[in-house]
Design a protein around this motif. Structure first.
Motif, PDB file in Angstrom:
ATOM      1  N   TRP A 272     -46.265 -13.209   8.846  1.00 15.46           N
ATOM      2  CA  TRP A 272     -47.053 -13.931   9.841  1.00 15.46           C
ATOM      3  C   TRP A 272     -46.364 -15.274  10.057  1.00 15.46           C
ATOM      4  O   TRP A 272     -45.738 -15.806   9.140  1.00 15.46           O
ATOM      5  CB  TRP A 272     -48.464 -14.215   9.324  1.00 15.46           C
ATOM      6  CG  TRP A 272     -49.335 -13.019   9.161  1.00 15.46           C
ATOM      7  CD1 TRP A 272     -49.544 -12.315   8.011  1.00 15.46           C
ATOM      8  CD2 TRP A 272     -50.140 -12.390  10.158  1.00 15.46           C
ATOM      9  NE1 TRP A 272     -50.420 -11.287   8.232  1.00 15.46           N
ATOM     10  CE2 TRP A 272     -50.807 -11.308   9.547  1.00 15.46           C
ATOM     11  CE3 TRP A 272     -50.356 -12.631  11.515  1.00 15.46           C
ATOM     12  CZ2 TRP A 272     -51.672 -10.482  10.249  1.00 15.46           C
ATOM     13  CZ3 TRP A 272     -51.220 -11.801  12.213  1.00 15.46           C
ATOM     14  CH2 TRP A 272     -51.869 -10.742  11.579  1.00 15.46           C
TER      15      TRP A 272
ATOM     16  N   ARG B 293     -46.881 -19.219  12.462  1.00 15.31           N
ATOM     17  CA  ARG B 293     -47.618 -20.004  13.449  1.00 15.31           C
ATOM     18  C   ARG B 293     -46.832 -21.273  13.739  1.00 15.31           C
ATOM     19  O   ARG B 293     -46.010 -21.709  12.935  1.00 15.31           O
ATOM     20  CB  ARG B 293     -49.030 -20.313  12.990  1.00 15.31           C
ATOM     21  CG  ARG B 293     -49.150 -21.248  11.829  1.00 15.31           C
ATOM     22  CD  ARG B 293     -50.612 -21.512  11.538  1.00 15.31           C
ATOM     23  NE  ARG B 293     -50.766 -22.281  10.309  1.00 15.31           N
ATOM     24  CZ  ARG B 293     -51.930 -22.636   9.810  1.00 15.31           C
ATOM     25  NH1 ARG B 293     -53.036 -22.274  10.431  1.00 15.31           N
ATOM     26  NH2 ARG B 293     -51.992 -23.330   8.704  1.00 15.31           N
TER      27      ARG B 293
ATOM     28  N   ARG C 265     -52.426 -11.075  16.592  1.00 15.55           N
ATOM     29  CA  ARG C 265     -52.850 -12.456  16.357  1.00 15.55           C
ATOM     30  C   ARG C 265     -54.118 -12.493  15.530  1.00 15.55           C
ATOM     31  O   ARG C 265     -54.985 -11.629  15.664  1.00 15.55           O
ATOM     32  CB  ARG C 265     -53.146 -13.148  17.688  1.00 15.55           C
ATOM     33  CG  ARG C 265     -51.967 -13.239  18.612  1.00 15.55           C
ATOM     34  CD  ARG C 265     -52.375 -13.951  19.901  1.00 15.55           C
ATOM     35  NE  ARG C 265     -51.265 -14.057  20.801  1.00 15.55           N
ATOM     36  CZ  ARG C 265     -51.243 -13.522  22.027  1.00 15.55           C
ATOM     37  NH1 ARG C 265     -52.279 -12.853  22.477  1.00 15.55           N
ATOM     38  NH2 ARG C 265     -50.190 -13.672  22.793  1.00 15.55           N
ATOM     39  N   GLU C 266     -54.226 -13.520  14.683  1.00 15.59           N
ATOM     40  CA  GLU C 266     -55.458 -13.807  13.947  1.00 15.59           C
ATOM     41  C   GLU C 266     -56.107 -15.014  14.607  1.00 15.59           C
ATOM     42  O   GLU C 266     -55.576 -16.124  14.534  1.00 15.59           O
ATOM     43  CB  GLU C 266     -55.154 -14.169  12.491  1.00 15.59           C
ATOM     44  CG  GLU C 266     -55.102 -13.034  11.552  1.00 15.59           C
ATOM     45  CD  GLU C 266     -55.017 -13.509  10.102  1.00 15.59           C
ATOM     46  OE1 GLU C 266     -55.118 -14.722   9.814  1.00 15.59           O
ATOM     47  OE2 GLU C 266     -54.823 -12.646   9.258  1.00 15.59           O
TER      48      GLU C 266
ATOM     49  N   TRP D 292     -51.909 -17.823  13.928  1.00 18.09           N
ATOM     50  CA  TRP D 292     -51.076 -16.916  13.132  1.00 18.09           C
ATOM     51  C   TRP D 292     -50.805 -15.666  13.950  1.00 18.09           C
ATOM     52  O   TRP D 292     -51.723 -15.108  14.576  1.00 18.09           O
ATOM     53  CB  TRP D 292     -51.776 -16.535  11.826  1.00 18.09           C
ATOM     54  CG  TRP D 292     -51.786 -17.633  10.817  1.00 18.09           C
ATOM     55  CD1 TRP D 292     -52.851 -18.418  10.469  1.00 18.09           C
ATOM     56  CD2 TRP D 292     -50.700 -18.088  10.010  1.00 18.09           C
ATOM     57  NE1 TRP D 292     -52.488 -19.323   9.506  1.00 18.09           N
ATOM     58  CE2 TRP D 292     -51.162 -19.146   9.203  1.00 18.09           C
ATOM     59  CE3 TRP D 292     -49.366 -17.694   9.894  1.00 18.09           C
ATOM     60  CZ2 TRP D 292     -50.358 -19.823   8.298  1.00 18.09           C
ATOM     61  CZ3 TRP D 292     -48.556 -18.364   8.984  1.00 18.09           C
ATOM     62  CH2 TRP D 292     -49.051 -19.408   8.197  1.00 18.09           C
ATOM     63  N   HIS D 293     -49.552 -15.200  13.942  1.00 20.05           N
ATOM     64  CA  HIS D 293     -49.190 -13.997  14.689  1.00 20.05           C
ATOM     65  C   HIS D 293     -48.023 -13.272  14.017  1.00 20.05           C
ATOM     66  O   HIS D 293     -47.285 -13.857  13.232  1.00 20.05           O
ATOM     67  CB  HIS D 293     -48.836 -14.339  16.143  1.00 20.05           C
ATOM     68  CG  HIS D 293     -47.701 -15.309  16.255  1.00 20.05           C
ATOM     69  ND1 HIS D 293     -47.890 -16.673  16.147  1.00 20.05           N
ATOM     70  CD2 HIS D 293     -46.371 -15.121  16.434  1.00 20.05           C
ATOM     71  CE1 HIS D 293     -46.723 -17.284  16.269  1.00 20.05           C
ATOM     72  NE2 HIS D 293     -45.785 -16.363  16.436  1.00 20.05           N
ATOM     73  N   ALA D 294     -47.899 -11.998  14.357  1.00 18.73           N
ATOM     74  CA  ALA D 294     -46.806 -11.146  13.896  1.00 18.73           C
ATOM     75  C   ALA D 294     -46.439 -10.230  15.055  1.00 18.73           C
ATOM     76  O   ALA D 294     -47.221 -10.064  15.998  1.00 18.73           O
ATOM     77  CB  ALA D 294     -47.236 -10.326  12.683  1.00 18.73           C
TER      78      ALA D 294
ATOM     79  N   ARG E 283     -46.999 -10.890   4.986  1.00 19.83           N
ATOM     80  CA  ARG E 283     -47.963 -10.046   5.723  1.00 19.83           C
ATOM     81  C   ARG E 283     -48.474  -8.954   4.818  1.00 19.83           C
ATOM     82  O   ARG E 283     -47.780  -8.349   4.070  1.00 19.83           O
ATOM     83  CB  ARG E 283     -47.281  -9.443   6.937  1.00 19.83           C
ATOM     84  CG  ARG E 283     -48.228  -8.743   7.861  1.00 19.83           C
ATOM     85  CD  ARG E 283     -47.588  -8.541   9.200  1.00 19.83           C
ATOM     86  NE  ARG E 283     -48.522  -7.833  10.051  1.00 19.83           N
ATOM     87  CZ  ARG E 283     -48.157  -7.089  11.063  1.00 19.83           C
ATOM     88  NH1 ARG E 283     -46.875  -6.974  11.369  1.00 19.83           N
ATOM     89  NH2 ARG E 283     -49.060  -6.476  11.799  1.00 19.83           N
TER      90      ARG E 283
END
Length: 140
Positions: free
Chosen positions: A70, A72, A91-92, A115-117, A140
């Motif tokens: 993850w 950000r 995304r969270e 937060w993203h992946a 992750r």
């Protein structure tokens, strides 16, 4: 760390190996010696500190499969463009997981601090325009 911002833009730049830094004054400089590892990221942040929150890192990435981490960017928004293949940006946001799937030619914007992946369906090429300094990573 052997990182160098090159002021010569007359040669071809392979964005897969040499990212491009966009800075203040509409300045563009290749970042030679860049790598996604702590020492190189710290050297990059130091080298472009004068650009503050306005600097951006342009990178072309070939990916396949599930993203391993993850990340950000508290310093600003990130643009993710699917150049080829298909990708899913995960995304969270406020404790909820949200997904957006992109096909070749489509883009999305990750809000600052989210937060993203990125996951791919097979092989994919991704172009990112990222506020580099201050970027955070977690497993992750």
């Amino acid at each position: 760390m052997n990182l160098r911002l090159n002021d010569s833009l007359l040669d071809t730049i392979d964005l897969r190996t040499t990212p491009l830094h966009l800075g203040l004054g509409c300045r563009s400089r290749p970042v030679e010696g860049f790598a996604f590892e702590p020492a190189a990221l710290e050297a990059y942040a130091d080298a472009v500190a004068d650009d503050g929150r306005e600097g951006r890192l342009v990178v072309l990435i070939d990916e396949q499969g599930r993203g391993s981490h993850w990340e950000r960017h508290p310093g600003g928004e990130e643009v993710i463009v699917c150049v080829s293949g298909a990708i899913t940006v995960v995304r969270e946001i406020d404790g909820e997981v949200q997904e957006v799937t992109l096909q070749a030619g489509e883009a999305t914007v990750n809000p600052a601090g989210v937060w993203h992946a990125v996951d791919t369906a097979g092989e994919a090429r991704i172009l990112t325009i990222t506020p580099g300094p201050g970027t955070e990573h977690r497993a992750r």
